[in-house]
Design a protein around this motif. Structure first.
Motif, PDB file in Angstrom:
ATOM      1  N   ILE A  21     -11.591  -2.360  -5.927  1.00 58.22           N
ATOM      2  CA  ILE A  21     -10.932  -1.429  -5.009  1.00 58.22           C
ATOM      3  C   ILE A  21      -9.455  -1.445  -5.386  1.00 58.22           C
ATOM      4  N   VAL A  22      -8.886  -0.269  -5.611  1.00 62.59           N
ATOM      5  CA  VAL A  22      -7.498  -0.156  -6.032  1.00 62.59           C
ATOM      6  C   VAL A  22      -6.716   0.606  -4.973  1.00 62.59           C
ATOM      7  N   LEU A  23      -5.597   0.049  -4.553  1.00 65.26           N
ATOM      8  CA  LEU A  23      -4.695   0.721  -3.622  1.00 65.26           C
ATOM      9  C   LEU A  23      -3.481   1.202  -4.394  1.00 65.26           C
ATOM     10  N   ARG A  24      -3.030   2.412  -4.095  1.00 66.26           N
ATOM     11  CA  ARG A  24      -1.839   2.955  -4.731  1.00 66.26           C
ATOM     12  C   ARG A  24      -1.054   3.730  -3.685  1.00 66.26           C
ATOM     13  N   ARG A  25       0.271   3.600  -3.732  1.00 61.10           N
ATOM     14  CA  ARG A  25       1.110   4.360  -2.805  1.00 61.10           C
ATOM     15  C   ARG A  25       0.820   5.850  -3.038  1.00 61.10           C
ATOM     16  N   TYR A  26       0.551   6.562  -1.966  1.00 66.34           N
ATOM     17  CA  TYR A  26       0.211   7.982  -2.052  1.00 66.34           C
ATOM     18  C   TYR A  26       1.443   8.800  -2.364  1.00 66.34           C
ATOM     19  N   ASN A  27       1.282   9.721  -3.281  1.00 67.10           N
ATOM     20  CA  ASN A  27       2.363  10.616  -3.656  1.00 67.10           C
ATOM     21  C   ASN A  27       1.800  12.036  -3.680  1.00 67.10           C
ATOM     22  N   ALA A  28       2.114  12.818  -2.659  1.00 63.69           N
ATOM     23  CA  ALA A  28       1.583  14.188  -2.559  1.00 63.69           C
ATOM     24  C   ALA A  28       2.031  15.049  -3.734  1.00 63.69           C
ATOM     25  N   THR A  29       3.167  14.716  -4.322  1.00 62.41           N
ATOM     26  CA  THR A  29       3.690  15.484  -5.450  1.00 62.41           C
ATOM     27  C   THR A  29       2.711  15.479  -6.616  1.00 62.41           C
ATOM     28  N   ASP A  30       2.061  14.346  -6.854  1.00 60.76           N
ATOM     29  CA  ASP A  30       1.096  14.273  -7.956  1.00 60.76           C
ATOM     30  C   ASP A  30       0.001  15.316  -7.792  1.00 60.76           C
ATOM     31  N   GLY A  31      -0.516  15.440  -6.588  1.00 58.80           N
ATOM     32  CA  GLY A  31      -1.571  16.412  -6.340  1.00 58.80           C
ATOM     33  C   GLY A  31      -1.087  17.844  -6.522  1.00 58.80           C
ATOM     34  N   LEU A  32       0.125  18.121  -6.077  1.00 62.33           N
ATOM     35  CA  LEU A  32       0.674  19.474  -6.226  1.00 62.33           C
ATOM     36  C   LEU A  32       0.896  19.819  -7.698  1.00 62.33           C
ATOM     37  N   VAL A  64      -7.834  -5.224   6.288  1.00 61.69           N
ATOM     38  CA  VAL A  64      -7.263  -6.353   5.573  1.00 61.69           C
ATOM     39  C   VAL A  64      -5.740  -6.228   5.665  1.00 61.69           C
ATOM     40  N   VAL A  65      -5.064  -7.341   5.797  1.00 62.75           N
ATOM     41  CA  VAL A  65      -3.607  -7.336   5.892  1.00 62.75           C
ATOM     42  C   VAL A  65      -3.019  -7.620   4.514  1.00 62.75           C
ATOM     43  N   LEU A  66      -2.094  -6.780   4.067  1.00 59.19           N
ATOM     44  CA  LEU A  66      -1.377  -7.038   2.821  1.00 59.19           C
ATOM     45  C   LEU A  66      -0.191  -7.949   3.133  1.00 59.19           C
ATOM     46  N   PRO A  67      -0.072  -9.068   2.437  1.00 56.62           N
ATOM     47  CA  PRO A  67       1.015 -10.004   2.726  1.00 56.62           C
ATOM     48  C   PRO A  67       2.391  -9.358   2.576  1.00 56.62           C
ATOM     49  N   ILE A  68       3.323  -9.772   3.420  1.00 53.20           N
ATOM     50  CA  ILE A  68       4.675  -9.205   3.412  1.00 53.20           C
ATOM     51  C   ILE A  68       5.340  -9.367   2.049  1.00 53.20           C
ATOM     52  N   GLU A  69       5.103 -10.503   1.380  1.00 55.28           N
ATOM     53  CA  GLU A  69       5.717 -10.716   0.066  1.00 55.28           C
ATOM     54  C   GLU A  69       5.258  -9.659  -0.936  1.00 55.28           C
ATOM     55  N   LEU A  70       3.980  -9.352  -0.878  1.00 56.02           N
ATOM     56  CA  LEU A  70       3.415  -8.343  -1.771  1.00 56.02           C
ATOM     57  C   LEU A  70       3.997  -6.968  -1.452  1.00 56.02           C
ATOM     58  N   ARG A  71       4.049  -6.648  -0.154  1.00 55.32           N
ATOM     59  CA  ARG A  71       4.606  -5.345   0.240  1.00 55.32           C
ATOM     60  C   ARG A  71       6.067  -5.230  -0.160  1.00 55.32           C
ATOM     61  N   ARG A  72       6.827  -6.289   0.023  1.00 48.11           N
ATOM     62  CA  ARG A  72       8.254  -6.257  -0.372  1.00 48.11           C
ATOM     63  C   ARG A  72       8.400  -6.073  -1.872  1.00 48.11           C
ATOM     64  N   ILE A 108       6.382   0.028   6.182  1.00 48.15           N
ATOM     65  CA  ILE A 108       5.573   0.382   7.344  1.00 48.15           C
ATOM     66  C   ILE A 108       5.414   1.900   7.375  1.00 48.15           C
ATOM     67  N   CYS A 109       4.242   2.364   7.636  1.00 47.04           N
ATOM     68  CA  CYS A 109       3.878   3.788   7.711  1.00 47.04           C
ATOM     69  C   CYS A 109       3.758   4.462   6.345  1.00 47.04           C
ATOM     70  N   ASP A 110       3.941   3.724   5.226  1.00 51.11           N
ATOM     71  CA  ASP A 110       3.662   4.318   3.920  1.00 51.11           C
ATOM     72  C   ASP A 110       2.170   4.603   3.841  1.00 51.11           C
ATOM     73  N   THR A 111       1.808   5.639   3.134  1.00 57.24           N
ATOM     74  CA  THR A 111       0.412   5.996   2.974  1.00 57.24           C
ATOM     75  C   THR A 111      -0.079   5.469   1.630  1.00 57.24           C
ATOM     76  N   LEU A 112      -1.246   4.850   1.642  1.00 55.54           N
ATOM     77  CA  LEU A 112      -1.844   4.327   0.420  1.00 55.54           C
ATOM     78  C   LEU A 112      -3.115   5.096   0.109  1.00 55.54           C
ATOM     79  N   GLU A 113      -3.347   5.356  -1.171  1.00 55.53           N
ATOM     80  CA  GLU A 113      -4.594   5.958  -1.625  1.00 55.53           C
ATOM     81  C   GLU A 113      -5.546   4.841  -1.996  1.00 55.53           C
ATOM     82  N   ILE A 114      -6.827   5.055  -1.783  1.00 52.91           N
ATOM     83  CA  ILE A 114      -7.842   4.067  -2.105  1.00 52.91           C
ATOM     84  C   ILE A 114      -8.742   4.635  -3.203  1.00 52.91           C
ATOM     85  N   PHE A 115      -8.870   3.870  -4.293  1.00 49.97           N
ATOM     86  CA  PHE A 115      -9.705   4.258  -5.424  1.00 49.97           C
ATOM     87  C   PHE A 115     -10.704   3.146  -5.700  1.00 49.97           C
ATOM     88  N   THR A 116     -11.743   3.464  -6.411  1.00 50.49           N
ATOM     89  CA  THR A 116     -12.612   2.431  -6.950  1.00 50.49           C
ATOM     90  C   THR A 116     -12.555   2.522  -8.465  1.00 50.49           C
TER      91      THR A 116
END
Length: 95
Positions: A43-54, A16-24, A30-38
């Motif tokens: 379905i929930v998308l969240r910008r991935y932050n490795a720091t949270d896991g650490l 699925v393509v996320l609209p540019i307006e939403l991404r802005r 571009i190349c940001d990593t998103l986490e996928i949750f349910t």
């Protein structure tokens, strides 16, 4: 949850393509990593932050040390784990 009024169809590969307006608006680049949750049927998308896991791992280790019989090492271990947390947090300030 805030509705955007935007709908998209999945392609034949399930993308699925996320609209540019939403991404802005959300600062997703571009190349940001998103986490996928349910969440229920959502379905929930969240910008991935490795720091949270650490930080979660460091906290679990502190919790474990707190209940274990580590003898004289307990205060040293707790200090080192707190130091690790500070290092992780200082790395997030730079971004």
């Amino acid at each position: 949850m805030k509705a955007t009024g935007v709908t998209r169809k999945l392609d034949n590969l399930g993308r699925v393509v996320l609209p540019i307006e939403l991404r802005r608006n959300l600062g997703i680049g571009i190349c940001d990593t998103l986490e996928i949750f349910t969440e229920g049927e959502n379905i929930v998308l969240r910008r991935y932050n490795a720091t949270d896991g650490l930080l979660e791992i460091a906290q679990r280790m502190k919790d474990r040390v707190a209940v274990e019989d580590c003898g004289e090492m307990k205060p040293v271990l707790m200090d080192k784990l707190e130091e690790i947390e500070k290092i992780i947090m200082s790395g997030t300030d730079k971004h």
